[in-house]
Design a protein around this motif. Structure first.
Motif, PDB file in Angstrom:
ATOM      1  N   GLU A  82       2.368   8.926  -6.342  1.00 47.32           N
ATOM      2  CA  GLU A  82       3.397  10.314  -6.182  1.00 47.32           C
ATOM      3  C   GLU A  82       4.212  10.724  -6.970  1.00 47.32           C
ATOM      4  O   GLU A  82       4.255  11.342  -7.614  1.00 47.32           O
ATOM      5  CB  GLU A  82       3.546  10.595  -4.633  1.00 47.32           C
ATOM      6  CG  GLU A  82       3.447  11.681  -3.920  1.00 47.32           C
ATOM      7  CD  GLU A  82       2.860  12.869  -4.148  1.00 47.32           C
ATOM      8  OE1 GLU A  82       3.039  14.290  -4.387  1.00 47.32           O
ATOM      9  OE2 GLU A  82       1.182  12.758  -4.224  1.00 47.32           O
ATOM     10  N   CYS A  96       1.250   4.191  -3.251  1.00 44.91           N
ATOM     11  CA  CYS A  96       0.713   5.157  -2.925  1.00 44.91           C
ATOM     12  C   CYS A  96       2.103   6.360  -3.156  1.00 44.91           C
ATOM     13  O   CYS A  96       1.868   7.442  -3.924  1.00 44.91           O
ATOM     14  CB  CYS A  96       0.331   5.740  -1.437  1.00 44.91           C
ATOM     15  SG  CYS A  96      -0.735   4.784  -1.363  1.00 44.91           S
ATOM     16  N   LYS A 111       0.865  -1.110   0.427  1.00 46.43           N
ATOM     17  CA  LYS A 111       0.218  -0.175   0.449  1.00 46.43           C
ATOM     18  C   LYS A 111       0.909   1.190  -0.590  1.00 46.43           C
ATOM     19  O   LYS A 111       0.961   2.422  -0.657  1.00 46.43           O
ATOM     20  CB  LYS A 111      -0.892  -0.060   1.401  1.00 46.43           C
ATOM     21  CG  LYS A 111      -1.699   1.546   1.534  1.00 46.43           C
ATOM     22  CD  LYS A 111      -3.010   1.229   2.371  1.00 46.43           C
ATOM     23  CE  LYS A 111      -3.936   2.196   2.909  1.00 46.43           C
ATOM     24  NZ  LYS A 111      -4.823   1.768   4.078  1.00 46.43           N
TER      25      LYS A 111
END
Length: 135
Positions: free
Chosen positions: A103, A99, A95
């Motif tokens: 980004e 992420c 996770k």
């Protein structure tokens, strides 16, 4: 089959790109691409460890046996030992890394757009059009 891993078993630079089939139920790949599945482990965690982990990179370097290419046959790959945390930790790691990668991709796109904007501004500056705009 869907959910199975595959990779090209040879490399000129110790880079092996592992993928998981998420596109079709059943696909056809060359015999140069071994196919395998994992059990009782987060597939995306394994994908991260194989594509980005230092354990696999060190292991791949050890497989070099002269010549210009490194071969990672599945029989060799299956002997690789990696540290595996609990499934909960695996899920959290996936996770967080997912992420972070999202980004990074957003920032790369912003960087690309800013470079294009800079290029346009430089062209305007050199042709004299920008001077009129900012007087």
């Amino acid at each position: 089959p869907n959910g199975y891993f595959t990779y090209r078993h040879m490399s000129d630079d110790f880079e092996f790109k592992f993928n998981i089939n998420t596109i079709v139920q059943k696909g056809i790949v060359s015999t140069l691409y071994p196919v395998f599945i994992t059990k009782n482990i987060n597939k995306n965690f394994v994908l991260l460890k194989l594509n980005e982990g230092q354990e696999f990179k060190r292991y791949a370097r050890k497989q070099k046996q002269g010549g210009s290419r490194t071969y990672m046959y599945f029989s060799k790959l299956s002997k690789l030992k990696i540290l595996v945390p609990t499934i909960e930790e695996q899920n959290q790691i996936v996770k967080i890394i997912t992420c972070a990668n999202q980004e990074i991709n957003i920032l790369k796109e912003k960087h690309r757009a800013l470079k294009e904007q800079k290029k346009g501004l430089m062209q305007q500056l050199l042709t004299g059009k920008i001077r009129e705009t900012y007087k």
